[in-house]
Design a protein around this motif. Structure first.
Motif, PDB file in Angstrom:
ATOM      1  N   ALA A 331      13.696   1.455 -18.509  1.00  0.00           N
ATOM      2  CA  ALA A 331      13.565   0.457 -17.641  1.00  0.00           C
ATOM      3  C   ALA A 331      15.046  -0.379 -17.672  1.00  0.00           C
ATOM      4  CB  ALA A 331      12.489  -0.666 -18.039  1.00  0.00           C
ATOM      5  N   SER A 332      15.594  -0.505 -18.394  1.00  0.00           N
ATOM      6  CA  SER A 332      17.081  -0.889 -18.368  1.00  0.00           C
ATOM      7  C   SER A 332      18.027  -0.236 -17.649  1.00  0.00           C
ATOM      8  CB  SER A 332      17.387  -1.414 -19.710  1.00  0.00           C
ATOM      9  OG  SER A 332      17.700  -0.218 -20.479  1.00  0.00           O
ATOM     10  N   THR A 333      17.924   0.920 -17.580  1.00  0.00           N
ATOM     11  CA  THR A 333      18.683   1.773 -16.584  1.00  0.00           C
ATOM     12  C   THR A 333      17.846   2.648 -15.803  1.00  0.00           C
ATOM     13  OG1 THR A 333      18.535   3.600 -18.438  1.00  0.00           O
ATOM     14  CG2 THR A 333      20.481   1.811 -18.382  1.00  0.00           C
ATOM     15  N   PRO A 334      17.340   1.807 -14.712  1.00  0.00           N
ATOM     16  CA  PRO A 334      16.677   2.564 -13.758  1.00  0.00           C
ATOM     17  C   PRO A 334      17.418   3.578 -12.930  1.00  0.00           C
ATOM     18  CG  PRO A 334      17.252   0.367 -12.954  1.00  0.00           C
ATOM     19  CD  PRO A 334      17.383   0.349 -14.368  1.00  0.00           C
ATOM     20  N   ALA A 335      16.334   4.673 -12.758  1.00  0.00           N
ATOM     21  CA  ALA A 335      16.942   5.714 -11.784  1.00  0.00           C
ATOM     22  C   ALA A 335      17.510   5.185 -10.290  1.00  0.00           C
ATOM     23  CB  ALA A 335      15.806   6.639 -11.519  1.00  0.00           C
ATOM     24  N   LYS A 336      18.516   5.750  -9.862  1.00  0.00           N
ATOM     25  CA  LYS A 336      19.325   5.508  -8.911  1.00  0.00           C
ATOM     26  C   LYS A 336      18.287   6.245  -7.769  1.00  0.00           C
ATOM     27  CE  LYS A 336      23.880   4.812 -10.512  1.00  0.00           C
ATOM     28  NZ  LYS A 336      25.385   5.287 -10.290  1.00  0.00           N
ATOM     29  N   VAL A 337      17.752   5.227  -6.845  1.00  0.00           N
ATOM     30  CA  VAL A 337      16.689   5.815  -5.986  1.00  0.00           C
ATOM     31  C   VAL A 337      16.878   4.894  -4.536  1.00  0.00           C
ATOM     32  CG1 VAL A 337      14.979   6.725  -7.637  1.00  0.00           C
ATOM     33  CG2 VAL A 337      14.788   4.391  -6.453  1.00  0.00           C
ATOM     34  N   ASP A 338      16.401   5.806  -3.587  1.00  0.00           N
ATOM     35  CA  ASP A 338      16.262   5.076  -2.126  1.00  0.00           C
ATOM     36  C   ASP A 338      14.975   4.394  -2.054  1.00  0.00           C
ATOM     37  OD1 ASP A 338      16.377   4.410   0.490  1.00  0.00           O
ATOM     38  OD2 ASP A 338      16.874   6.376   1.156  1.00  0.00           O
ATOM     39  N   GLU A 339      14.996   2.949  -2.066  1.00  0.00           N
ATOM     40  CA  GLU A 339      13.681   2.488  -2.260  1.00  0.00           C
ATOM     41  C   GLU A 339      12.844   2.630  -0.613  1.00  0.00           C
ATOM     42  OE1 GLU A 339      14.338  -1.557  -3.367  1.00  0.00           O
ATOM     43  OE2 GLU A 339      14.283  -1.045  -5.617  1.00  0.00           O
ATOM     44  N   LEU A 378       5.741   0.507 -12.269  1.00  0.00           N
ATOM     45  CA  LEU A 378       5.840  -1.056 -13.043  1.00  0.00           C
ATOM     46  C   LEU A 378       7.173  -1.204 -13.657  1.00  0.00           C
ATOM     47  CD1 LEU A 378       2.109  -1.050 -13.951  1.00  0.00           C
ATOM     48  CD2 LEU A 378       3.149  -2.200 -12.070  1.00  0.00           C
ATOM     49  N   ALA A 379       7.464  -0.188 -14.519  1.00  0.00           N
ATOM     50  CA  ALA A 379       8.665  -0.278 -15.240  1.00  0.00           C
ATOM     51  C   ALA A 379       9.807  -0.529 -14.381  1.00  0.00           C
ATOM     52  CB  ALA A 379       9.024   0.937 -16.190  1.00  0.00           C
ATOM     53  N   TYR A 380       9.690   0.111 -13.445  1.00  0.00           N
ATOM     54  CA  TYR A 380      11.082   0.413 -12.138  1.00  0.00           C
ATOM     55  C   TYR A 380      11.428  -1.135 -11.634  1.00  0.00           C
ATOM     56  CZ  TYR A 380      13.929   1.136  -8.227  1.00  0.00           C
ATOM     57  OH  TYR A 380      14.812   0.994  -7.235  1.00  0.00           O
ATOM     58  N   PHE A 381      10.304  -1.831 -11.393  1.00  0.00           N
ATOM     59  CA  PHE A 381      10.477  -3.129 -11.001  1.00  0.00           C
ATOM     60  C   PHE A 381      10.342  -4.423 -11.819  1.00  0.00           C
ATOM     61  CE2 PHE A 381       5.911  -2.536  -9.210  1.00  0.00           C
ATOM     62  CZ  PHE A 381       5.479  -3.491  -9.856  1.00  0.00           C
ATOM     63  N   GLY A 382      10.185  -3.963 -13.273  1.00  0.00           N
ATOM     64  CA  GLY A 382      10.626  -4.868 -13.907  1.00  0.00           C
ATOM     65  C   GLY A 382       8.941  -5.427 -14.735  1.00  0.00           C
ATOM     66  N   ALA A 383       8.139  -4.706 -14.635  1.00  0.00           N
ATOM     67  CA  ALA A 383       6.643  -5.074 -15.258  1.00  0.00           C
ATOM     68  C   ALA A 383       6.481  -3.970 -16.469  1.00  0.00           C
ATOM     69  CB  ALA A 383       5.586  -5.295 -13.985  1.00  0.00           C
ATOM     70  N   GLU A 465      11.062 -12.726 -10.930  1.00  0.00           N
ATOM     71  CA  GLU A 465      11.709 -11.662 -10.765  1.00  0.00           C
ATOM     72  C   GLU A 465      10.763 -10.577 -10.451  1.00  0.00           C
ATOM     73  OE1 GLU A 465      14.489 -10.635 -13.713  1.00  0.00           O
ATOM     74  OE2 GLU A 465      15.829 -12.177 -13.567  1.00  0.00           O
ATOM     75  N   VAL A 466       9.661 -10.377 -11.012  1.00  0.00           N
ATOM     76  CA  VAL A 466       8.671  -9.365 -10.741  1.00  0.00           C
ATOM     77  C   VAL A 466       8.062  -9.417  -9.359  1.00  0.00           C
ATOM     78  CG1 VAL A 466       6.392  -8.510 -11.352  1.00  0.00           C
ATOM     79  CG2 VAL A 466       8.267  -8.599 -13.275  1.00  0.00           C
ATOM     80  N   LEU A 467       7.753 -10.606  -9.097  1.00  0.00           N
ATOM     81  CA  LEU A 467       7.202 -10.637  -7.576  1.00  0.00           C
ATOM     82  C   LEU A 467       8.443 -10.575  -6.715  1.00  0.00           C
ATOM     83  CD1 LEU A 467       5.175 -11.848  -5.896  1.00  0.00           C
ATOM     84  CD2 LEU A 467       5.721 -14.149  -5.943  1.00  0.00           C
ATOM     85  N   ALA A 468       9.479 -10.849  -7.007  1.00  0.00           N
ATOM     86  CA  ALA A 468      10.754 -10.681  -5.935  1.00  0.00           C
ATOM     87  C   ALA A 468      10.898  -8.885  -5.890  1.00  0.00           C
ATOM     88  CB  ALA A 468      11.710 -11.331  -6.373  1.00  0.00           C
ATOM     89  N   ALA A 469      10.726  -8.537  -7.074  1.00  0.00           N
ATOM     90  CA  ALA A 469      11.066  -6.960  -6.862  1.00  0.00           C
ATOM     91  C   ALA A 469       9.845  -6.209  -6.264  1.00  0.00           C
ATOM     92  CB  ALA A 469      11.197  -6.395  -8.208  1.00  0.00           C
ATOM     93  N   VAL A 470       8.738  -6.191  -6.544  1.00  0.00           N
ATOM     94  CA  VAL A 470       7.661  -5.827  -5.700  1.00  0.00           C
ATOM     95  C   VAL A 470       7.506  -5.986  -4.451  1.00  0.00           C
ATOM     96  CG1 VAL A 470       5.707  -7.408  -6.387  1.00  0.00           C
ATOM     97  CG2 VAL A 470       5.294  -5.077  -6.202  1.00  0.00           C
ATOM     98  N   THR A 471       7.932  -7.377  -4.085  1.00  0.00           N
ATOM     99  CA  THR A 471       7.941  -7.755  -2.533  1.00  0.00           C
ATOM    100  C   THR A 471       9.360  -6.942  -1.785  1.00  0.00           C
ATOM    101  OG1 THR A 471       7.072 -10.038  -3.161  1.00  0.00           O
ATOM    102  CG2 THR A 471       8.020  -9.561  -0.913  1.00  0.00           C
ATOM    103  N   ARG A 472      10.214  -6.895  -2.585  1.00  0.00           N
ATOM    104  CA  ARG A 472      11.473  -6.042  -1.961  1.00  0.00           C
ATOM    105  C   ARG A 472      10.897  -4.507  -1.731  1.00  0.00           C
ATOM    106  NH1 ARG A 472      14.296  -5.602  -6.279  1.00  0.00           N
ATOM    107  NH2 ARG A 472      13.960  -3.400  -6.638  1.00  0.00           N
ATOM    108  N   LEU A 473      10.192  -4.136  -2.786  1.00  0.00           N
ATOM    109  CA  LEU A 473       9.975  -2.753  -2.772  1.00  0.00           C
ATOM    110  C   LEU A 473       8.833  -2.415  -1.611  1.00  0.00           C
ATOM    111  CD1 LEU A 473      10.384   0.113  -4.098  1.00  0.00           C
ATOM    112  CD2 LEU A 473       8.594  -0.566  -5.713  1.00  0.00           C
TER     113      LEU A 473
END
Length: 496
Positions: A331-339, A378-383, A465-473
Motif C-alpha cells: 500500500a505504501s508503494t502502490p502500483a503505477k496505474v492509469d486510473e 481498498l489498499a490502493y486508495f488508503g483503506a 484522504e480516503v474520501l478524497a482518494a475514492v472520489t478521485r478514483l
C-alpha cells in the motif's frame, strides 16, 4: 525505512537444507541472494527447495508477497558476500570450519553488515574469535523448513553488541520470523536442548526394544505435538493443575521427577542401533520420497499455521503481523496505474485445495479471489490494514458473482477492477477475473460496500484522504462504459 528495504542483497554461505531454506525465505521477501556452496549440484537442489517454498508460501499468503528477488550462484565465499547488506552462514556444524569462514566473511564485507550464523548449538564467542569486527556477529538459529517456521533464536557472543542483536531481531521479524533472544550463551541454546532431551529418550526406547520409530512419532503427533503447536510445556502443565494452577501441578506430579522415567544420557550409537533405526525409518516412510515428504510436511504446516492465524494465537499472530506488514508495504508503494482504466491490482494461482469434486475451483474460492481483489483496491486508495487499525473500514453488503469459465488447478488468475460509483458512504465495485496467460474471462463479481465505524458497527461517511482518494478514483473511471454483466439479476429467461 523497514529492515527489508535496507537489505536489498543477502549473501548466503552454505546451501544445504538450512542454507537453501534461508535463501528461499529471503528471495520470497524480495531480497536478491548470492549463494555459495561447493556442491556441484547446488543449482539443482536449490531449485527444488525454492519450488517447494514458492508453492508453500503462495498457499500460506496468496498474493501477498513482493516480487521475488534474484538468485545467483557464487564461485567463492568472498563473491557471495561482497556487496551484501546481510550475510547468513549455514555451514556444517564444525567449529573450526565456521571460525575460519566467518573470518573470511568478515574481511569481505562492510564493517556495518550483520553476519548471522545458523549454528544449532556452537557458542558464538568461539565462532567470532577470529573476526576483526566481532561486534556485528550473531547466531540466528532457524528451524526446518526455514521458509515456513517462524522461530529464530538470536544469541550473541561476548563481543556482540546489543545493537547488533536488536538489528538482527528487526530484520528477522521483517521477513516473517519470531525472534527469541537467548539471554546467556549455552550449548544448544534453548529449543535444541529441549529437542535433544526428547531425542535421547526416543533413542533409548528404540535401543531397549520398547517402541519403534513410528510408534514414538505417533506418541508425539497424536498427543502432545498437537498442543505444542500453539502452547508450550509450562502453559499446558499450568492448566493440568486445574484452578489451583502451576503450584498444584508441581505438588501433584513433582514426585514423579524422582522416578526412573527418563534417561538423559544417550545410548551408544552402535552400528546395530543405527541399522535398526534406519530400517524402521524406511518402513515408516512406506517408500515415499524425501521431496514428497517435504511437500506433505509443508501442507500440514500451512493448515496448522492458517488455523492459528484465524485464532490469532502463537505462531498465528506472527503470521498475521507478517501478512499485514506485506500488505502495508504494498500500500505504501502502490502500483503505477492509469486510473482512467480498470485497475489490475490482484493476481492469484489456483491452489490444489481450491479444487472441488468437479475438478475446478470451488464457488467459495471465487468469492475469496474477489474479496482479495476488493482488498487490493481498498489498499490502493488508503483503506488498507493501517486504516482498519484506526477503527474505520469498508464492509461488503451485497455481492453478485457470475461463473463464466472453469478455473483449473495451477492456472494463473488476474483480477481487473472498475469503480462503478462512489459517495461518502458507498463504494460500487466490479471485478473481472481472467486467466492471466490467455486473457479468457472466467468470472465477474459485482459488490456494494459501505463505509463503517468498525467499533460502533454502523455506517458512517468516509473522511479525509480516503474520501478524497475514492472520489478521485470514481471520477477518473466515470467515463468508462459499464462492463458486461453489471447490474445483472438472477432470473429465468422469459419464454419465447
Amino acid at each position: 525505512m523497514s529492515a527489508t528495504h535496507q537489505v536489498r542483497k543477502a549473501g548466503v554461505v552454505g546451501g544445504g537444507v538450512i542454507g537453501a531454506g534461508w535463501a528461499a525465505r529471503l528471495l520470497l521477501n524480495g531480497i536478491d541472494v548470492a549463494l555459495f556452496d561447493p556442491d556441484p549440484e547446488i543449482e539443482r537442489k536449490m531449485g527444488l527447495v525454492l519450488d517447494n517454498a514458492r508453492r508453500a508460501m503462495a498457499r500460506l499468503l496468496p498474493g501477498a508477497l513482493p516480487p521475488e528477488g534474484n538468485l545467483s550462484f557464487a564461485a567463492s565465499v568472498a563473491e557471495a558476500v561482497t556487496g551484501a547488506d546481510f550475510v547468513q552462514e549455514s555451514l556444517p556444524e564444525r567449529e573450526d570450519l565456521k571460525i575460519r569462514v566467518l573470518a573470511d566473511i568478515d574481511r569481505a564485507t562492510r564493517p556495518e553488515v550483520l553476519i548471522g550464523s545458523s549454528t544449532s548449538g556452537l557458542l558464538p564467542t568461539r565462532l567470532q574469535s577470529e573476526m576483526a569486527h566481532p561486534e556485528r556477529f550473531v547466531v540466528g538459529h532457524p528451524f526446518n523448513p526455514v521458509y515456513l517456521l517462524p522461530l529464530v533464536e538470536i544469541c550473541g557472543g561476548e563481543k556482540t553488541s546489543d545493537e547488533a542483536k536488536e538489528r538482527a531481531a528487526v530484520f528477522y521479524r521483517a521477513i516473517g520470523m519470531r525472534p527469541l533472544h537467548v539471554r546467556k550463551e549455552i550449548d544448544g541454546f534453548i529449543a535444541d536442548r529441549l529437542l535433544e532431551a526428547v531425542w535421547r529418550e526416543a533413542l533409548w526406547l528404540v535401543n531397549d526394544g520398547i517402541a519403534t520409530t513410528e510408534e514414538i512419532d505417533d506418541a508425539i503427533r497424536f498427543g502432545a505435538g498437537l498442543r505444542w503447536s500453539f502452547m508450550g510445556t509450562f502453559l499446558i502443565y499450568r492448566m493440568a493443575g486445574g484452578e489451583a494452577g502451576m503450584r498444584h501441578f508441581l505438588s501433584q506430579f513433582g514426585p514423579a521427577l524422582k522416578l526412573p522415567w527418563t534417561k538423559l544420557e544417550a545410548p551408544e550409537l552402535t552400528d546395530e542401533l543405527a541399522d535398526r533405526i534406519a530400517a524402521q525409518s524406511d518402513d515408516q516412510a512406506h517408500g515415499v520420497s524425501i521431496r514428497e515428504l517435504e511437500k506433505r510436511r509443508d501442507d500440514c504446516l500451512i493448515q496448522v499455521l492458517s488455523a492459528l492465524r484465524r485464532a490469532d494465537y502463537g505462531a498465528g499472530e506472527t503470521l498475521r503481523l507478517y501478512g499485514e506488514g506485506l500488505a502495508a508495504a504494498k500500500a505504501s508503494t502502490p502500483a503505477k496505474v492509469d486510473e482512467t482504466q480498470a485497475l489490475a491490482l490482484h493476481t492469484a494461482t489456483v491452489l490444489p485445495d481450491w479444487i472441488d469434486y468437479n475438478g475446478h475451483m470451488t464457488e467459495s474460492r471465487y468469492l475469496q479471489v474477489f474479496g482479495d481483489a476488493t482488498d487490493a483496491v481498498l489498499a490502493y486508495f488508503g483503506a488498507g490494514p493501517a486504516y482498519v487499525a484506526q477503527g474505520r473500514s469498508y464492509f461488503t453488503v451485497e455481492t453478485h458473482i457470475r461463473h463464466l469459465g472453469e478455473c483449473r488447478e495451477g492456472e494463473p488468475l488476474k483480477a481487473v477492477s472498475q469503480v462503478l460509483g462512489a459517495d461518502a458512504k458507498r463504494l460500487h465495485l466490479f471485478h473481472s477475473l481472467y486467466q492471466a496467460e490467455t486473457g479468457h474471462l472466467l468470472a465477474t463479481g459485482e459488490h456494494m460496500l459501505v463505509h463503517v465505524d468498525a467499533e460502533a458497527r454502523r455506517s458512517v461517511p468516509a473522511e479525509g484522504e480516503v474520501l478524497a482518494a475514492v472520489t478521485r478514483l470514481a471520477a477518473a473511471q466515470s467515463g468508462l462504459s459499464p462492463p458486461d454483466g453489471a447490474g445483472r439479476q438472477i432470473a429465468m429467461p422469459a419464454p419465447k
